[in-house]
Design an enzyme around this catalytic site. Structure first.
Site, PDB file in Angstrom:
ATOM      1  N   ARG A   1     -29.850 -34.655   5.919  1.00  0.00           N
ATOM      2  CA  ARG A   1     -30.369 -35.956   5.508  1.00  0.00           C
ATOM      3  C   ARG A   1     -29.180 -36.888   5.240  1.00  0.00           C
ATOM      4  NH1 ARG A   1     -35.744 -34.866   3.369  1.00  0.00           N
ATOM      5  NH2 ARG A   1     -36.630 -33.525   4.984  1.00  0.00           N
TER       6      ARG A   1
ATOM      7  N   GLU B   1     -28.319 -39.090   3.346  1.00  0.00           N
ATOM      8  CA  GLU B   1     -28.629 -39.679   2.037  1.00  0.00           C
ATOM      9  C   GLU B   1     -27.483 -40.579   1.579  1.00  0.00           C
ATOM     10  OE1 GLU B   1     -31.322 -39.451   0.369  1.00  0.00           O
ATOM     11  OE2 GLU B   1     -32.363 -37.600   0.922  1.00  0.00           O
TER      12      GLU B   1
ATOM     13  N   ARG C   1     -29.530 -34.519  -7.662  1.00  0.00           N
ATOM     14  CA  ARG C   1     -30.600 -33.777  -6.988  1.00  0.00           C
ATOM     15  C   ARG C   1     -30.613 -33.931  -5.473  1.00  0.00           C
ATOM     16  NH1 ARG C   1     -36.163 -36.821  -8.687  1.00  0.00           N
ATOM     17  NH2 ARG C   1     -36.882 -35.809  -6.796  1.00  0.00           N
ATOM     18  N   HIS C   2     -29.637 -34.664  -4.896  1.00  0.00           N
ATOM     19  CA  HIS C   2     -29.635 -34.894  -3.449  1.00  0.00           C
ATOM     20  C   HIS C   2     -28.388 -34.312  -2.785  1.00  0.00           C
ATOM     21  CE1 HIS C   2     -32.544 -38.134  -4.566  1.00  0.00           C
ATOM     22  NE2 HIS C   2     -33.115 -37.687  -3.463  1.00  0.00           N
TER      23      HIS C   2
ATOM     24  N   GLU D   1     -39.668 -32.624  -7.939  1.00  0.00           N
ATOM     25  CA  GLU D   1     -40.354 -32.153  -6.734  1.00  0.00           C
ATOM     26  C   GLU D   1     -39.496 -31.120  -6.010  1.00  0.00           C
ATOM     27  OE1 GLU D   1     -40.624 -33.430  -2.232  1.00  0.00           O
ATOM     28  OE2 GLU D   1     -40.790 -35.122  -3.601  1.00  0.00           O
TER      29      GLU D   1
ATOM     30  N   SER E   1     -42.918 -30.364  -0.449  1.00  0.00           N
ATOM     31  CA  SER E   1     -43.860 -31.335   0.086  1.00  0.00           C
ATOM     32  C   SER E   1     -44.657 -30.603   1.163  1.00  0.00           C
ATOM     33  CB  SER E   1     -43.099 -32.517   0.692  1.00  0.00           C
ATOM     34  OG  SER E   1     -43.978 -33.569   0.948  1.00  0.00           O
TER      35      SER E   1
ATOM     36  N   ARG F   1     -32.864 -26.765  -4.605  1.00  0.00           N
ATOM     37  CA  ARG F   1     -33.610 -27.348  -5.729  1.00  0.00           C
ATOM     38  C   ARG F   1     -34.311 -26.269  -6.549  1.00  0.00           C
ATOM     39  NH1 ARG F   1     -36.474 -33.208  -4.558  1.00  0.00           N
ATOM     40  NH2 ARG F   1     -34.569 -34.299  -3.961  1.00  0.00           N
TER      41      ARG F   1
END
Length: 550
Positions: A322, A324, A330-331, A473, A476, A524
């Site tokens: 990703r 980001e 958290r990323h 989270e 998903s 995570r």
């Protein structure tokens, strides 16, 4: 489910790691004594100089044990130097009362050495293998003792000796009831005398810092960036060793659980022609013949194509990329995804059932079988044991929004939850239902990717869900669109070039069963189960917007 029970697989380690804090002062006293002893020896005539060059080759008259210790440099490519006796090899973590009297050969890291309190002819050497440590005693030869004291911390040594029972258990090693009485000691890889960071410093707990400060002592603190710049040293600390053992167990249980339920492991490409998820967070790179490629943001499209191909239930553990821009706790730009896709027969809650069953079994497994690792993490980075329910709580998106509104938290109507709303909802759920783990389902369609199936009764919502752990989270999931016309419509609405995902779209024209799936961020799960502050702590070599090495 908020207590850690005893564990069989790691019983040999289960109580000893707590000793590090207790023993630091004693070790420092011993180290000062060792230093004084070494200085006294250095002031003697040259024949007794303890420098490595002279201590390796004393005459047999001066030191009958001269052949039983020293630096042994292997021939290039050689694993076991000729001077070192061969087997039986012992694992430090397996040494116990049953080993008493046995002759053992151990290769390990020398993590500390210090003089005996009564005579300079006795030295103690702490050896470490992974998370296991044992005390070795060298007695009878002053030269061998001085050689042990001269070893730089973290050097790799071979030790041959007899296992002996201790009068009283040790507190600062994981093997507490026995020690190794050394007959031979060879160093095969000397560490630098001054390392960029100290394993001892990197492994200190908040409790140690607090105690030191209360006594007016400033201990060195090793920052996160410094740790990440030196992973080969940082990884040697008990807490970091434990984190990656826990991470391994989570991945292992994922494969095991899904395989036992007729899922087939697959491997999908990470170089793809278009974006997996849509949006801007995609890495683009030059491919062959003037083409442009993307790094896969998920295996989503390909795992659905595997269902179209009749595999029925599939899973994958693989890297996800990703692009980001978020420099948050958290990323990551690269992480490990644990993905699954499956045919559904009646309702997309069948996918939730798999998630529910897996995590309840996983939490039980970690608490029962990884107690030592959890204690090692908890000692340096204290956290509360996770609370969860045997039957995982499921709340609708609307119920979650209502809880937030009643608590005075404003949320965007029909939008995704932001980080603060997620955290607040996690707190409210814990207070009301006494769980840190829950599923939130039936999200607004506008907040989900193009391939998500709208609700039949209300197309403003979708057959989707997210899963939360300690207010963040981690999953998903959703039912996917399997009808070609609806899928084409949704692709157009999202402004995605249909030619970039042509093969994917065509797959649904050949007859496709209803299906759904989910994706889990492995790092995570590790971060949140262990209550860590930063996701980088759960990645061996993290990649974020600022970090591309080591």
């Amino acid at each position: 489910h908020n207590m850690w029970s005893e564990t069989a697989p790691e019983a040999e380690l289960s109580t000893a790691l707590s000793a590090a804090t207790v023993s630091n002062k004693q070790r420092k006293r011993d180290a000062r004594k060792a230093e004084k002893a070494a200085k006294r020896e250095q002031q003697k005539p040259a024949a007794e100089d303890p420098s490595p060059e002279k201590e390796q080759k004393p005459s047999a008259e001066d030191d009958p044990s001269a052949g039983n210790y020293g630096d042994v440099l292997p021939v290039p490519g050689e694993i076991l130097p000729a001077a070192v006796p061969d087997g039986p090899w012992a694992e430090i973590g397996h040494l116990d009362r049953a080993s008493v009297g046995r002759s053992v050969l151990v290769r390990a890291t020398a993590q500390a050495a210090y003089c005996g309190s009564k005579t300079k002819k006795v030295a103690f050497l702490e050896l470490r293998q992974g998370m296991s440590t044992v005390q070795c005693v060298l007695a009878g030869s002053a030269q061998m003792a001085l050689f042990a004291l001269s070893l730089p911390k973290e050097s790799v040594v071979f030790v041959e000796g007899a296992v002996a029972l201790l009068d009283k258990p040790l507190r600062y090693t994981t093997v507490q009831e026995v020690e190794i009485q050394v007959r031979k000691l060879y160093c095969v890889s000397r560490a630098k005398p001054k390392l960029p960071i100290s394993v001892e410093d990197a492994g200190r707990s908040s409790e140690e810092f607090a105690m030191a400060e209360a006594n007016g002592v400033q201990l060195p603190r090793v920052g996160q960036d410094t740790r990440l710049n030196h992973p080969a040293i940082n990884l040697r600390t008990p807490a970091v060793q434990a984190i990656f053992r826990i991470k391994h167990q989570i991945e292992h249980k994922f494969r095991e659980y899904l395989s036992s339920r007729d899922f087939i492991g697959i491997h999908t490409p990470k170089l793809i022609s278009g974006s997996s998820e849509g949006g801007a967070a995609v890495f683009k790179l030059e491919y062959k013949n003037g083409k442009t490629a993307c790094l896969a943001q998920s295996p989503q499209l390909h795992k659905q194509m595997a269902i179209c191909g009749g595999l029925r239930r599939v899973f994958e553990v693989g890297h996800i990329f990703r692009a980001e821009d978020s420099n948050t706790h958290r990323h990551l730009c690269e992480f490990v995804g644990m993905d699954a896709e499956m045919e559904i027969m009646r309702h997309y809650f069948e996918v939730c059932d798999i998630v529910d069953g897996f995590f309840v079994e996983l939490f039980r497994h970690l608490n029962e079988n990884c107690r030592t690792a959890l204690e090692a993490v908890n000692r340096q980075y204290p956290f509360e044991p996770l609370k969860y329910l045997e039957n995982t709580l499921r709340l609708s998106y609307e119920e979650g929004i209502q809880m937030l509104k009643e608590a005075g938290t404003e949320v965007e109507p029909m939008g995704d939850l932001n980080t603060e709303a997620e955290r607040k909802l996690g707190q409210l759920v814990r207070e009301k239902y006494d769980t840190d783990f829950f599923i939130l389902y039936r999200y607004p369609l506008a907040a989900r990717p193009f391939y998500t199936m709208p609700c039949y009764e209300n197309p403003a919502y979708s057959n989707s869900f997210d899963v939360f752990l300690r207010g963040e989270e981690i999953i998903s999931g959703a039912q996917r669109i399997h009808e070609p016309e609806l899928l084409a419509k949704r692709v157009a609405e999202h402004g995605i070039d249909k030619n970039s995902i042509k093969s994917y779209l065509e797959s649904f024209s050949y007859g496709t069963p209803p299906h759904g799936g989910f994706g889990i961020g492995l790092e995570r799960v590790v971060k949140l189960f262990c209550g860590l502050d930063d996701i980088r702590m759960a990645s061996l070599f993290p990649r974020d917007p600022q970090r591309l090495s080591p």
